[in-house]
Design a protein around this motif. Sequence first.
Motif: not given
Lengths: 447, 469
Positions: A433, B246, B268-269, B271, B307, B413, B436, B453-454
Amino acid sequence: MASAREQIRSLVLSGHTYDQPAATVRELQLEAAREAFTAHRERIPLLRTRADETGIREITGPDDLVPLLFSHTSYKSYPLSFLTGGRWDRLLRWYSTVSVVEPGDVDIDGVNDIDEWTDRVTAAGHRPYITSGTSGKVSFLNCDASDLSFLHDILENLTCWPDPLPPEPTRRGYLLAPASGPMRSIDGYRWHAEVFARPGETRLLTEDPLRVSELMSSALLRRRMAEGTATPQEISSFENVSGAREAELGAAMDRIVDDIAAHRDEPMLIAGMNNQQFALIQELRARGVQDGSLHPDTLVLSGGGNKGRALPDDYQQQFAAFYDGVRRVRSYGMTELQGSCLACENGRYHVPPWVIPLILDQAGEKLLNPEQGVVEGRFAFLDVSLEGRWGGLISGDRVFVDFSPCDCGRAGPVVLPDIQRYGDLGGDDKITCAATLDSYVRGMIHG
Amino acid sequence: MSPTSPMALDGTAAGPVAVVHVVRGEVDEGPRTGHGRADAAFTAPVLDLDKVVWPRTEPGPAFDVPTAEIVDLLVETGEALKADREGLLAEALGRMVRISPLPAEVLERAYAVLWRSFQRPGLYAQIDHELGGADVLDGWREVRLPEGRVAATRAFPPRLVHIIAGNAPGVAAMSVVRGALTKGVNLLKLPSNDLFTATAILRTMAAVAPGHPVVRSFSAAYWRGGDEAVESVLFRPQFFDKLVAWGGESTIRGALKYVGPGFELVSFDPKTSISLIGREAFASPETLARAADAGAADATFFNQQACVASRFQFVEGSWDDADRYAALLCERLGVAREFSSADGPRVGAELREEIDVLRSLAPDYRVWGGYDGRGLVIRSPEPVDFHPDGKIVNVVPVSALAEAVTHAGVATQTVGVYPDTRKPQLRDALACAGVQRVVSLGKAGGMPPGLSHDGFYPLQRLMRWVNDE
């Protein structure tokens, strides 16, 4: 007595460059490696740092060279802000850490852009050869005057080895390249034209010089995009400029194609990177020029691999078919290497005597060189001929190298024709991630 | 690749590691095939595409199970994970250690707390804060509209395929929890950097309640990310409503070509995260020590593989101030924490070269620490061009924290801020830049359940919202 490095360099003039006994070459190479290390450690801070860090004080064998190899990263490790902020003195200072250039050697007073900066380095007797990568950041690989004359010696003596072409200016020249610029291929094409083409009869893809700033512009735009400051208009004009430039070059290519088609019965010099060569061949075929129909004294230079696999997998076979019967330089090389590994009669690439091949594991840490036989691994090397920079480098190429004598009767080692970039062999499917900014920029602009 | 020997199957001998597949709640005992590169080879059951999906012609096994029962099952699963009587987590951990870039001690500690994601208060926090309560999961919630109209809405169970990240085992736990709470059907695609955690959790749940509808609602399998033979078949609205991805840029870009009407991407990029340290840190040696320790905690979360892990830290002050902070930070990076080890992986060759060059550009650049993985800090006049990774932090002095906001962007993030009192004056600007999550410095790790989240509420986004009007 001449130093080992001088002796190795002089082999290029000997007429027997590749015919030396393996043991003799190996001994001479090791001595030359010691000389190169001693000389460069004094002048190249990055090598000094590396030597201190790894505790390598002297070269006792090839194993000692592995920790001293640089990767491509070193030659593009300058902060981009030096360019965006016009900090040419800082950029020069950076350059002096990865080359033998001393800051005091170069007058950078009044420099306005990166092209002027490279011009000034060139004026000081050095040549910062550039290569561009996918990030858009350009690498600067320094050569000094003696490196350039060595390159010139190689092309005069070894072009079309193992049956070298006599250095006679008898051809009509076509260089599918800009008129000038700090790129080794461009210099190489020009020098070939000087040696093998009739004076004043060389046509270029463009009369404009290659501009480093243009090559850098994509990197700079990426940076502005990552910062969130690039405007849609800016991105759009960047793409339009690229498009306009392509159209312009396309028109120039058309003129060259017509000219080649009209003079196909004369000996020619046709030099260009693989992608230009490929486009040229398609166009010539479309004009009705048959495969294998060019004059047999025609000299063809190509190179540059298949970056990003933009060309069809069989492009080499297509080159071979179209240029059947003409003189071709077939080699495995890269800007980082002085003079390429040249193909023998059996199509295997002989490593020149001034290059110590160091075949490493994929991670680039462990030396795999066998005494005899074939080994697969990452191609790394020390080019002992280089004066302008440290010649030890780890490449991104996955190769098979045969250390046994070649079937052609000469000593090895030889690189076998199956050469790939590790990057093109596919990733390892790890998902995380965490990301770099690149994920948010890539794909939005070309290159 | 040759079939694996029985000795290698138990994961104790050298040779390819054996990966378990779960197919609709049951361990796949079918024939195996080889995967992975020579140096990281593993075997997994041959994928039977028919078995890993649920036919759309019938409801998923858990569509009608009451939320309370699912929560009970998850809580029991959490207890079972904590006790690990079957040794399933221990087995997975043993195999993870062999392939993960994370040190064994970090994995051990992460595995030891996997159960925390299964605690009742956390589960209800998600249901209550993201969906407004379990009623809308269990039935139709009345909605009063303007002009006296009344309608009803339900969070209907979805059909989900999850592409989970493998850089922290908690991702697998979070995906199982969310998948279970939706009551939907869930296919988890295992990443090559965590081939074991998700199936260990699913098998633990199966042991708690054999044949339970929720257990039968999960499959977990490996295929090579981007494998068209699998993805072009599975990524269709006939089988799934949403692809929950993810990170993994290439995976997401690969999956994009399948996204279309009826098949949605929930991303869920991938980050990156940063920290902002206010001049208050320099009030006393104690405050500076506190800030540096908190900054180190945020940077070392999962040895900076996550992340949320901070990579760039902007310090409000002079170069000397930044240097004082950097020196202390470097010391604290080498401290073992719950989710980090004192030692980390050695700094890779490419980063080492970048940093070696910067060392020689002193005093503009200054470097603390070495390449042994215990932590390294670079102080520079502006952010470095490369991506600091493996317990490496880039400290950049700024004259005011507001200036550092320009270095936050769509890829950012989490932003840790010191001291807390500076957060209110920065959070709008940070949000505007694309951030975020704004946290107190030192609290970047471990997102509490029930919050976004995100940039979105995951549980809410995973549901299919259906109306009765």
